[in-house]
Design a protein around this motif. Structure first.
Motif, PDB file in Angstrom:
ATOM      1  N   ARG A  30     -43.263 -31.042 -11.764  1.00  0.00           N
ATOM      2  CA  ARG A  30     -42.484 -29.855 -12.115  1.00  0.00           C
ATOM      3  C   ARG A  30     -41.402 -30.166 -13.147  1.00  0.00           C
ATOM      4  NH1 ARG A  30     -41.132 -28.339  -6.114  1.00  0.00           N
ATOM      5  NH2 ARG A  30     -41.834 -30.499  -5.889  1.00  0.00           N
ATOM      6  N   LEU A  55     -33.916 -28.620  -8.278  1.00  0.00           N
ATOM      7  CA  LEU A  55     -35.320 -28.349  -7.955  1.00  0.00           C
ATOM      8  C   LEU A  55     -35.619 -28.541  -6.470  1.00  0.00           C
ATOM      9  CD1 LEU A  55     -38.137 -27.752  -9.347  1.00  0.00           C
ATOM     10  CD2 LEU A  55     -38.508 -30.224  -9.206  1.00  0.00           C
ATOM     11  N   GLY A  79     -41.465 -34.168  -7.065  1.00  0.00           N
ATOM     12  CA  GLY A  79     -41.052 -33.229  -8.106  1.00  0.00           C
ATOM     13  C   GLY A  79     -41.282 -33.683  -9.533  1.00  0.00           C
ATOM     14  N   TYR A  97     -37.129 -23.816  -9.116  1.00  0.00           N
ATOM     15  CA  TYR A  97     -37.710 -24.207 -10.405  1.00  0.00           C
ATOM     16  C   TYR A  97     -37.077 -23.382 -11.529  1.00  0.00           C
ATOM     17  CZ  TYR A  97     -41.392 -25.204 -13.885  1.00  0.00           C
ATOM     18  OH  TYR A  97     -42.083 -25.592 -15.013  1.00  0.00           O
ATOM     19  N   GLU A 105     -48.505 -27.802  -7.680  1.00  0.00           N
ATOM     20  CA  GLU A 105     -48.081 -28.784  -6.673  1.00  0.00           C
ATOM     21  C   GLU A 105     -48.375 -28.326  -5.245  1.00  0.00           C
ATOM     22  OE1 GLU A 105     -47.209 -31.608  -7.906  1.00  0.00           O
ATOM     23  OE2 GLU A 105     -47.183 -30.772  -9.939  1.00  0.00           O
ATOM     24  N   GLU A 137     -38.905 -22.732  -3.351  1.00  0.00           N
ATOM     25  CA  GLU A 137     -39.281 -23.760  -4.327  1.00  0.00           C
ATOM     26  C   GLU A 137     -39.436 -23.149  -5.714  1.00  0.00           C
ATOM     27  OE1 GLU A 137     -42.422 -26.529  -3.509  1.00  0.00           O
ATOM     28  OE2 GLU A 137     -41.880 -26.701  -1.403  1.00  0.00           O
ATOM     29  N   VAL A 138     -40.066 -21.977  -5.772  1.00  0.00           N
ATOM     30  CA  VAL A 138     -40.260 -21.288  -7.054  1.00  0.00           C
ATOM     31  C   VAL A 138     -38.913 -20.891  -7.654  1.00  0.00           C
ATOM     32  CG1 VAL A 138     -41.186 -19.196  -8.140  1.00  0.00           C
ATOM     33  CG2 VAL A 138     -42.566 -20.442  -6.452  1.00  0.00           C
ATOM     34  N   THR A 183     -47.759 -25.045  -3.771  1.00  0.00           N
ATOM     35  CA  THR A 183     -47.092 -23.874  -3.168  1.00  0.00           C
ATOM     36  C   THR A 183     -48.000 -22.655  -3.292  1.00  0.00           C
ATOM     37  OG1 THR A 183     -45.978 -23.226  -5.201  1.00  0.00           O
ATOM     38  CG2 THR A 183     -44.795 -24.726  -3.754  1.00  0.00           C
ATOM     39  N   SER A 226     -46.254 -23.232 -12.135  1.00  0.00           N
ATOM     40  CA  SER A 226     -45.960 -24.667 -12.126  1.00  0.00           C
ATOM     41  C   SER A 226     -45.849 -25.182 -10.695  1.00  0.00           C
ATOM     42  CB  SER A 226     -44.665 -24.957 -12.883  1.00  0.00           C
ATOM     43  OG  SER A 226     -44.446 -26.351 -12.977  1.00  0.00           O
ATOM     44  N   SER A 227     -45.234 -24.385  -9.822  1.00  0.00           N
ATOM     45  CA  SER A 227     -45.107 -24.767  -8.407  1.00  0.00           C
ATOM     46  C   SER A 227     -46.471 -24.729  -7.720  1.00  0.00           C
ATOM     47  CB  SER A 227     -44.127 -23.832  -7.702  1.00  0.00           C
ATOM     48  OG  SER A 227     -42.857 -23.874  -8.334  1.00  0.00           O
ATOM     49  N   LYS A 228     -47.332 -23.799  -8.148  1.00  0.00           N
ATOM     50  CA  LYS A 228     -48.672 -23.677  -7.558  1.00  0.00           C
ATOM     51  C   LYS A 228     -49.496 -24.934  -7.808  1.00  0.00           C
ATOM     52  CE  LYS A 228     -52.612 -20.487  -7.359  1.00  0.00           C
ATOM     53  NZ  LYS A 228     -53.249 -19.306  -7.996  1.00  0.00           N
ATOM     54  N   ASP A 257     -41.981 -21.774   0.282  1.00  0.00           N
ATOM     55  CA  ASP A 257     -42.658 -21.774  -1.020  1.00  0.00           C
ATOM     56  C   ASP A 257     -41.893 -20.915  -2.027  1.00  0.00           C
ATOM     57  OD1 ASP A 257     -44.555 -23.393   0.037  1.00  0.00           O
ATOM     58  OD2 ASP A 257     -46.217 -21.987  -0.096  1.00  0.00           O
TER      59      ASP A 257
END
Length: 368
Positions: free
Chosen positions: A210, A128, A207, A100, A68, A96-97, A70, A64-66, A93
């Motif tokens: 996400r 987040l 965000g 999440y 966006e 951030e994961v 990351t 999910s972060s990828k 990065d």
């Protein structure tokens, strides 16, 4: 660009939607609900489902972060968690994961005490963006200024989409919140609309994507469609990223709700089937390892060793020694046996005072 040709802030449709062609959606509705029910039934049959679901949750956070932007991989996130003091080039990065996943875990716990609501998603948003990119963009607060979506360095004049004006946000969000608890004919169709409408409103400065994707398993959990918030759809969206964006954009540009709902139902079906197969493979691996680890280690702590490997896909020697309840010499002997039998791999050898790092490759291969 002339002022009258600038893209205008979008005005979302009021929910519930009128004119849904339920008959045309029926085939995909049946497929999606059947796939989700099979996944939930499998989870219900497992004694300790969280042991099997934790790696899938971390992979969901990665993917999910990828979407966006990351770049952190599952291996990098797990290696960081195994040894937070080791130097990592892409620490931002990775954080951030982890944020999440923490937001998803907190939200799951919160659902015991309150329903999905506007304050609920603001609390998720605060976690987040904690200490990461976007933390200064009104973290935990709905935006008070106009935002827009476009290519890097685009302006509002060149934006591909301009969400609703900030002074209208609460009106549209209130309508969205009520619809989250509306008794729609089909809950998966309702979820498709909830997700798209949230992205259309775009209530945060950063965000939104996400948070919108975190809400997918949470809604299924809250509605008791799943006993655990474990149906993660970001893998499908990441693999079909352009289709994901195109179908969302078509809702605002052409009111193409029918196409979006069909696409979303396909995503749910695909991921429910994939996750069911993964869960089956993990269960099978767990059963196989019961005998293999016992035979290899000859240890009365073989079950502790196995549960540790399934809960920590990447680990350092001291953590293994303590969690498996072994002495240092015994742990060293067990690790040597696991390496020789290719149950674990070396991620990083011991160096000076730094212990070695290992990975449980059979499970990693299933999750990735």
């Amino acid at each position: 660009m002339r002022k009258d040709s600038m893209p205008k802030p979008f005005i979302p449709e009021k929910l519930p939607l009128e004119n849904i062609n339920w008959e045309d959606l029926l085939t995909n509705i049946v497929k999606a609900n059947s796939a989700v029910a099979k996944f939930d039934g499998l989870l219900e049959s497992i004694l300790n489902p969280l042991l099997f679901l934790n790696p899938l949750m971390t992979q969901e956070a990665v993917l999910s972060s990828k979407i966006e932007g990351t770049q952190a991989s599952l291996n990098e996130v797990l290696a960081f968690e195994a040894a937070p003091k080791r130097k990592q080039d892409n620490i931002n990065d990775i954080e951030e994961v982890i944020n999440y996943r923490n937001a998803l875990l907190l939200a799951t716990k919160e659902l015991e005490n309150r329903p999905i609501c506007l304050n609920f998603i603001k609390d998720m948003h605060e976690i987040l963006l904690q200490g990461v990119r976007g933390q200064n963009k009104a973290r935990g607060e709905f935006r008070r200024i106009q935002n827009w979506i476009g290519k890097p360095n685009s302006t509002i004049e060149t934006a591909s989409y301009v969400p609703p004006e900030p002074h209208l946000l609460l009106e549209f969000l209130s309508d969205w919140e009520k619809y989250c608890h509306y008794d729609e004919k089909d809950k998966l169709v309702q979820l498709a609309i909830i997700h798209a409408q949230f992205e259309i409103i775009h209530p945060f400065l950063d965000g939104n994507g996400r948070i919108g994707r975190i809400l997918i398993p949470l809604f299924l959990f809250e509605q008791k469609i799943l006993k655990y918030p474990a149906l993660y759809v970001s893998e499908f969206f990441e693999e079909n990223r352009q289709n994901y964006y195109d179908n969302l954009r078509a809702v605002s540009e052409k009111k193409a709700w029918h196409e979006w709902i069909n696409y979303f139902l396909e995503a749910i079906t695909s991921q429910a089937i994939n996750n069911t197969n993964r869960a089956k493979n993990i269960i099978q691996l767990y059963e196989e390892m019961k005998h293999i680890i016992q035979d290899i280690t000859k240890s009365r702590n073989s079950l502790k060793i196995q549960d540790f490997l399934f809960s920590k896909l990447i680990f350092e020697t001291p953590d293994f020694t303590e969690s498996a309840g072994l002495s240092k010499p015994h742990a060293a002997k067990v690790i040597k046996s696991l390496l020789e039998n290719k149950i674990i791999d070396t991620v990083a050898p011991a160096q000076g005072r730094r212990p070695a790092m290992y990975s449980f490759k059979p499970l990693m291969d299933i999750v990735q």
